[in-house]
Design an enzyme around this catalytic site. Structure first.
Site, PDB file in Angstrom:
ATOM      1  N   SER A 206       0.830  -1.210   0.000  1.00 49.53           N
ATOM      2  CA  SER A 206       0.000   0.000   0.000  1.00 49.53           C
ATOM      3  C   SER A 206       0.865   1.261   0.000  1.00 49.53           C
ATOM      4  O   SER A 206       0.570   2.228  -0.690  1.00 49.53           O
ATOM      5  CB  SER A 206      -0.940   0.002   1.212  1.00 49.53           C
ATOM      6  OG  SER A 206      -1.901  -1.024   1.109  1.00 49.53           O
ATOM      7  N   HIS A 241      -4.255   4.586   7.486  1.00 51.49           N
ATOM      8  CA  HIS A 241      -4.214   4.789   6.037  1.00 51.49           C
ATOM      9  C   HIS A 241      -4.694   6.191   5.672  1.00 51.49           C
ATOM     10  O   HIS A 241      -4.096   6.868   4.836  1.00 51.49           O
ATOM     11  CB  HIS A 241      -5.088   3.740   5.335  1.00 51.49           C
ATOM     12  CG  HIS A 241      -4.375   2.458   5.062  1.00 51.49           C
ATOM     13  ND1 HIS A 241      -3.872   2.148   3.818  1.00 51.49           N
ATOM     14  CD2 HIS A 241      -4.076   1.411   5.858  1.00 51.49           C
ATOM     15  CE1 HIS A 241      -3.304   0.962   3.869  1.00 51.49           C
ATOM     16  NE2 HIS A 241      -3.408   0.489   5.092  1.00 51.49           N
ATOM     17  N   ASP A 243      -4.687   8.900   7.531  1.00 48.16           N
ATOM     18  CA  ASP A 243      -3.797   9.943   8.036  1.00 48.16           C
ATOM     19  C   ASP A 243      -2.579  10.159   7.148  1.00 48.16           C
ATOM     20  O   ASP A 243      -2.036  11.266   7.099  1.00 48.16           O
ATOM     21  CB  ASP A 243      -3.350   9.621   9.461  1.00 48.16           C
ATOM     22  CG  ASP A 243      -4.476   9.752  10.473  1.00 48.16           C
ATOM     23  OD1 ASP A 243      -5.514  10.352  10.127  1.00 48.16           O
ATOM     24  OD2 ASP A 243      -4.327   9.242  11.600  1.00 48.16           O
ATOM     25  N   ARG A 245      -2.477   9.748   3.853  1.00 48.72           N
ATOM     26  CA  ARG A 245      -2.811  10.208   2.502  1.00 48.72           C
ATOM     27  C   ARG A 245      -2.658  11.716   2.406  1.00 48.72           C
ATOM     28  O   ARG A 245      -2.938  12.446   3.365  1.00 48.72           O
ATOM     29  CB  ARG A 245      -4.262   9.841   2.148  1.00 48.72           C
ATOM     30  CG  ARG A 245      -4.496   8.370   1.950  1.00 48.72           C
ATOM     31  CD  ARG A 245      -5.976   8.100   1.707  1.00 48.72           C
ATOM     32  NE  ARG A 245      -6.374   6.830   2.294  1.00 48.72           N
ATOM     33  CZ  ARG A 245      -7.602   6.506   2.628  1.00 48.72           C
ATOM     34  NH1 ARG A 245      -8.580   7.371   2.449  1.00 48.72           N
ATOM     35  NH2 ARG A 245      -7.863   5.324   3.152  1.00 48.72           N
TER      36      ARG A 245
END
Length: 365
Positions: A206, A241, A243, A245
């Site tokens: 990711s 996830h 936070d 971006r």
């Protein structure tokens, strides 16, 4: 106007004196601290844009009047230090930001200055999403020379640095490079339209996907998994996830991946196909087999066709299910087979496929 970039490393240099990390051991011949001279012609002794700056994250020093020698004006703002030369060229030095949340988009005080820069010297290893924000606001365009500075052991190798720079549309130059702002920047290769990234749990897949699109001005993050309501542990994963971006990315939570691919107008990050196919099994009532599996196969076929026809850049994350033991339940085996077949189909329709193992990327031919 020509610019002499006599140094390109962070305050400590690369390698850093006394540092025993693998990155500092690998780099050769090494880089000096970032130092830039402006002039036409470039000669020794012209005023420096970046001279004795403090370590990354410190304040940018300016003369009391905000005016540099030889008529060069400078001002400090949310994006960094902007120098305006006598002939009107604008050069931005974007150093590392202080620790904390990234720069929020649509900063009210920036609007008047949001027109294309002639050059941007950016610490791309700090927060590469700043490149996307600058592009979104029109500061970085086709005529902007974007050069990476303040380089150091935050990246494991210079090969990896080159790879990231190519993904982000940034130039890596050697110490002593002269850039002529009267000439257009060199053309950079177009990124692949479709990228599939495979990996196991906690492999870093990711993070690699987010890295791929960090410098894009617009990104739609497609979350296919549950929101975490009623499951505190999953909710924490989702929150982490979110936070990390970039603030200017948009997010949609959906299992209609084919519809998103057909209607998208900006790059997509799909994370991920494993949770998507889990949801599709639920929606189709396929865990017990029978007609539900046929419905799952039809949804996968629809997704592959939309993936094949998409006109936007898309990066998708999926779980590699072929390296573990055979599941001991029939539902587990059906899930593994369905996701494995989907991975194969999408892989064949992708320009770029990679396997992420322990945070390292292996390109698949």
């Amino acid at each position: 106007m020509r610019v002499l970039i006599s140094g390109t490393a962070s305050a400590a240099g690369w390698p850093a004196p006394g540092c025993g990390c693998a990155s500092c051991a690998r780099v050769t011949p090494g880089r000096r601290r970032t130092h830039v001279l402006l002039g036409d012609p470039v000669v020794h002794g012209l005023p420096a844009l970046h001279g004795d700056l403090p370590p990354s994250g410190g304040p940018v020093p300016l003369p009391p009047t905000g005016v540099l020698p030889s008529g060069r004006h400078a001002r400090s703002g949310p994006d960094g230090l902007t120098v305006i030369t006598p002939d009107g060229r604008r050069i931005l030095y974007a150093a590392a930001l202080p620790a904390g949340p990234g720069r929020e988009p649509d900063h009210e005080s920036d609007h008047e200055s949001d027109h294309e820069l002639d050059m941007a010297l950016v610490d791309v290893l700090d927060r590469p999403e700043r490149l996307g924000d600058l592009r979104r606001r029109g500061l970085l365009g086709e005529r902007t020379h974007v050069v990476a500075v303040d380089l150091d052991h935050r990246v494991p190798t210079e090969v990896e640095l080159d790879r990231r720079a190519a993904l982000w549309g940034v130039r890596i130059v050697a110490d002593g490079t002269v850039v002529d702002l009267r000439e257009p920047p060199p053309a950079l290769p177009a990124p692949p339209r479709r990228t599939l990234l495979l990996g196991g749990t906690r492999s870093g897949k990711s993070a690699e996907a987010e890295l791929r699109l960090a410098a894009e001005p617009e990104v739609l993050y497609v979350a296919t998994g549950p929101s975490g309501e009623g499951d505190p542990e999953w909710a924490r994963r989702v929150r982490k996830h979110r936070d990390r971006r970039p603030a200017h990315w948009r997010t949609v939570e959906t299992t209609d991946l084919a519809g998103v691919l057909r209607s998208a107008t900006s790059p997509l990050l799909i994370d991920g196909l494993g949770t998507w196919i889990t949801a599709v099994f639920d929606e189709c009532g396929a865990w017990s087999g029978g007609e539900g599996l046929d419905a799952v196969a039809a949804r996968c076929e629809e997704l592959v066709e939309a993936w094949r026809q998409t006109h936007v850049r898309v990066v998708a994350v999926s779980d590699e299910v072929g390296l573990g033991v055979v599941p001991h339940t029939s539902s587990g085996r059906m899930f593994r087979d369905a996701l494995g077949r989907l991975n194969q189909r999408l892989s064949m329709e992708s320009e770029d496929v990679g396997l992420v193992v322990a945070g390292r990327l292996l390109g698949l031919i």
